[in-house]
Scaffold this active site. Structure first.
Site, PDB file in Angstrom:
ATOM      1  N   LYS A  66      57.031 -20.993   3.080  1.00  0.00           N
ATOM      2  CA  LYS A  66      58.351 -20.749   2.461  1.00  0.00           C
ATOM      3  C   LYS A  66      58.623 -19.259   2.240  1.00  0.00           C
ATOM      4  O   LYS A  66      59.764 -18.819   2.304  1.00  0.00           O
ATOM      5  CB  LYS A  66      58.467 -21.506   1.134  1.00  0.00           C
ATOM      6  N   ASP A 102      65.214 -26.837  -3.127  1.00  0.00           N
ATOM      7  CA  ASP A 102      64.260 -27.486  -4.053  1.00  0.00           C
ATOM      8  C   ASP A 102      64.849 -27.616  -5.457  1.00  0.00           C
ATOM      9  O   ASP A 102      64.706 -28.653  -6.113  1.00  0.00           O
ATOM     10  CB  ASP A 102      62.949 -26.684  -4.138  1.00  0.00           C
ATOM     11  N   ARG A 152      48.035 -21.108 -14.891  1.00  0.00           N
ATOM     12  CA  ARG A 152      46.584 -20.861 -14.996  1.00  0.00           C
ATOM     13  C   ARG A 152      46.304 -19.357 -14.925  1.00  0.00           C
ATOM     14  O   ARG A 152      45.615 -18.810 -15.756  1.00  0.00           O
ATOM     15  CB  ARG A 152      45.895 -21.615 -13.850  1.00  0.00           C
ATOM     16  N   THR A 153      46.899 -18.688 -13.935  1.00  0.00           N
ATOM     17  CA  THR A 153      46.820 -17.227 -13.857  1.00  0.00           C
ATOM     18  C   THR A 153      48.051 -16.700 -14.592  1.00  0.00           C
ATOM     19  O   THR A 153      49.157 -16.665 -14.028  1.00  0.00           O
ATOM     20  CB  THR A 153      46.825 -16.767 -12.373  1.00  0.00           C
TER      21      THR A 153
HETATM   22  P1  NDP Z   1      51.407 -23.335  -4.625  1.00  0.00           P
HETATM   23  O1  NDP Z   1      50.081 -23.351  -3.921  1.00  0.00           O
HETATM   24  O2  NDP Z   1      52.434 -22.350  -4.231  1.00  0.00           O
HETATM   25  O3  NDP Z   1      51.161 -23.106  -6.228  1.00  0.00           O
HETATM   26  C1  NDP Z   1      50.135 -23.824  -6.879  1.00  0.00           C
HETATM   27  C2  NDP Z   1      50.287 -23.642  -8.393  1.00  0.00           C
HETATM   28  O4  NDP Z   1      49.420 -24.585  -9.023  1.00  0.00           O
HETATM   29  C3  NDP Z   1      49.877 -22.279  -8.911  1.00  0.00           C
HETATM   30  O5  NDP Z   1      50.664 -21.972 -10.030  1.00  0.00           O
HETATM   31  C4  NDP Z   1      48.406 -22.507  -9.320  1.00  0.00           C
HETATM   32  O6  NDP Z   1      47.966 -21.634 -10.336  1.00  0.00           O
HETATM   33  C5  NDP Z   1      48.486 -23.895  -9.874  1.00  0.00           C
HETATM   34  N1  NDP Z   1      47.235 -24.666  -9.820  1.00  0.00           N
HETATM   35  C6  NDP Z   1      46.561 -25.057  -8.718  1.00  0.00           C
HETATM   36  N2  NDP Z   1      45.497 -25.814  -9.073  1.00  0.00           N
HETATM   37  C7  NDP Z   1      45.522 -25.911 -10.432  1.00  0.00           C
HETATM   38  C8  NDP Z   1      44.694 -26.565 -11.385  1.00  0.00           C
HETATM   39  N3  NDP Z   1      43.623 -27.276 -11.018  1.00  0.00           N
HETATM   40  N4  NDP Z   1      45.016 -26.456 -12.705  1.00  0.00           N
HETATM   41  C9  NDP Z   1      46.095 -25.739 -13.088  1.00  0.00           C
HETATM   42  N5  NDP Z   1      46.921 -25.078 -12.228  1.00  0.00           N
HETATM   43  C10 NDP Z   1      46.622 -25.180 -10.904  1.00  0.00           C
HETATM   44  O7  NDP Z   1      51.946 -24.839  -4.501  1.00  0.00           O
HETATM   45  P2  NDP Z   1      53.477 -25.310  -4.598  1.00  0.00           P
HETATM   46  O8  NDP Z   1      54.104 -24.589  -5.728  1.00  0.00           O
HETATM   47  O9  NDP Z   1      54.132 -25.242  -3.271  1.00  0.00           O
HETATM   48  O10 NDP Z   1      53.307 -26.881  -4.937  1.00  0.00           O
HETATM   49  C11 NDP Z   1      52.966 -27.327  -6.245  1.00  0.00           C
HETATM   50  C12 NDP Z   1      53.132 -28.835  -6.353  1.00  0.00           C
HETATM   51  O11 NDP Z   1      54.503 -29.203  -6.226  1.00  0.00           O
HETATM   52  C13 NDP Z   1      52.382 -29.652  -5.304  1.00  0.00           C
HETATM   53  O12 NDP Z   1      51.843 -30.791  -5.950  1.00  0.00           O
HETATM   54  C14 NDP Z   1      53.460 -30.059  -4.327  1.00  0.00           C
HETATM   55  O13 NDP Z   1      53.148 -31.267  -3.674  1.00  0.00           O
HETATM   56  C15 NDP Z   1      54.636 -30.238  -5.268  1.00  0.00           C
HETATM   57  N6  NDP Z   1      55.965 -30.095  -4.617  1.00  0.00           N
HETATM   58  C16 NDP Z   1      56.823 -31.159  -4.661  1.00  0.00           C
HETATM   59  C17 NDP Z   1      58.087 -31.062  -4.108  1.00  0.00           C
HETATM   60  C18 NDP Z   1      59.000 -32.247  -4.188  1.00  0.00           C
HETATM   61  O14 NDP Z   1      60.062 -32.228  -3.519  1.00  0.00           O
HETATM   62  N7  NDP Z   1      58.704 -33.234  -4.977  1.00  0.00           N
HETATM   63  C19 NDP Z   1      58.569 -29.828  -3.439  1.00  0.00           C
HETATM   64  C20 NDP Z   1      57.584 -28.766  -3.448  1.00  0.00           C
HETATM   65  C21 NDP Z   1      56.330 -28.920  -4.009  1.00  0.00           C
HETATM   66  P3  NDP Z   1      47.354 -20.164 -10.012  1.00  0.00           P
HETATM   67  O15 NDP Z   1      48.533 -19.259  -9.864  1.00  0.00           O
HETATM   68  O16 NDP Z   1      46.507 -19.865 -11.189  1.00  0.00           O
HETATM   69  O17 NDP Z   1      46.574 -20.314  -8.727  1.00  0.00           O
END
Ligand code: NDP
Length: 271
Positions: A66, A102, A152-153
């Site tokens: 994206k 989104d 988390r971060t």
């Molecule tokens: P990204 O990889 O861009 O971001 C991941 C985020 O999750 C970061 O903020 C990360 O924190 C955090 N994270 C990851 N693992 C953990 C954990 N174990 N505990 C706490 N925080 C955690 O992913 P996306 O933003 O693209 O996607 C996020 C979610 O949204 C997914 O589940 C995806 O399937 C869903 N989604 C759903 C959509 C829909 O239409 N329903 C559309 C787009 C996404 P840090 O910064 O610390 O790494």
């Protein structure tokens, strides 16, 4: 000639978008095909150019492209600009316009499908990744009393909040997940924790009684986040409605026709 559309991602086999758009096309009588294309991690832009050269009319973009899609587009809609991420491309006259649907998808699901009014509510957004970026602007435009971004971060949340404060939104703030101790009306899980069956490390104090806990993840089982929320008296919802609503918004951009979504959501749930 049948118009071509596709979703590009890596991985992509799991995508429900081809099913959703086939259903929209059938419902609205539009002559189009929509496929899922696995773009190489180092070859996203080439894949898009090739698709456009071969007559593609538009595309959806998913993980992890994206932000690359944002850079690729010379023209971007204001909501894509605000999000810093693009999930929908419109091809016309050799140009590419980038949009982000989104946020509109989430707001449509919350307000129309779930009947949740955002005005004057206290909203918590967990996560600061691509999905979170796309929904912050549209959430703030619905005038919540406050929007807290917790990640988390923590620095990533602070950077995002600063970006939106700079755009004139003063009800947004940020913190780390461990700093949360107040109750909210709406708690949105936009972290990737649910993908791995994990619970983001948050206090159960965030769930006000009868709050709505919304997990952007969707699947056949309820997630650990939804289970925790339910135990503390919150209503729960998953992200399937958002997925279908963001697709409907993209379909409208491409075809000028807005498909009905309720029957598509129901069919996906039944499957
Ligand atoms: P990204 O990889 O861009 O971001 C991941 C985020 O999750 C970061 O903020 C990360 O924190 C955090 N994270 C990851 N693992 C953990 C954990 N174990 N505990 C706490 N925080 C955690 O992913 P996306 O933003 O693209 O996607 C996020 C979610 O949204 C997914 O589940 C995806 O399937 C869903 N989604 C759903 C959509 C829909 O239409 N329903 C559309 C787009 C996404 P840090 O910064 O610390 O790494």
């Amino acid at each position: 000639m049948t118009d071509r559309y596709a979703v590009f991602g890596h991985p992509i086999a799991h995508s429900k978008s081809p099913l959703i758009h086939a259903s929209f096309a059938q419902q609205t009588g539009q002559d189009l095909v929509y496929e899922a294309i696995l773009a190489p991690l180092d070859g996203f832009v080439d894949s898009i150019r090739q698709f456009q050269t071969n007559g593609g009319k538009g595309a959806n973009i998913t993980i992890p492209f994206k932000e690359q899609a944002f850079s690729l587009c010379k023209q971007r809609t204001p909501r894509a600009e605000l999000a810093g991420a693009v999930n929908t491309l419109v091809f016309a006259d050799n140009a590419i316009t980038g949009d982000n649907t989104d946020g509109a998808g989430l707001i449509a699901d919350l307000t129309h499908n779930l009947g949740f009014a955002l005005a004057d509510k206290h909203v918590l957004l967990l996560g600061a990744g691509g999905a979170a970026r796309g929904v912050i602007g549209p959430l703030l435009e619905c005038s919540p009393a406050s929007l807290v971004i917790a990640n988390r971060t923590a620095n990533r949340a602070h950077d995002l909040a600063a970006h939106f404060q700079h755009q004139g939104f003063h009800t947004v703030s940020a913190c780390g997940l461990g700093e949360l101790n107040a109750p909210f009306d709406l708690i949105i899980n936009a972290t990737a924790a649910s993908l791995g069956g994990e619970l983001p490390p948050i206090s159960s104090q965030v769930f006000k009684s009868h709050a709505l806990a919304y997990d952007m993840m969707y699947g056949k089982d309820i997630t650990p986040f939804m289970k925790l929320a339910q135990r503390h008296g919150a209503h729960i919802a998953d992200g399937l409605g958002m997925l279908v609503e963001q697709a409907a918004e993209a379909f409208y951009l491409w075809r000028g026709v807005r498909p009905a979504t309720a029957s598509v959501i129901a069919a996906l749930r039944a499957a």
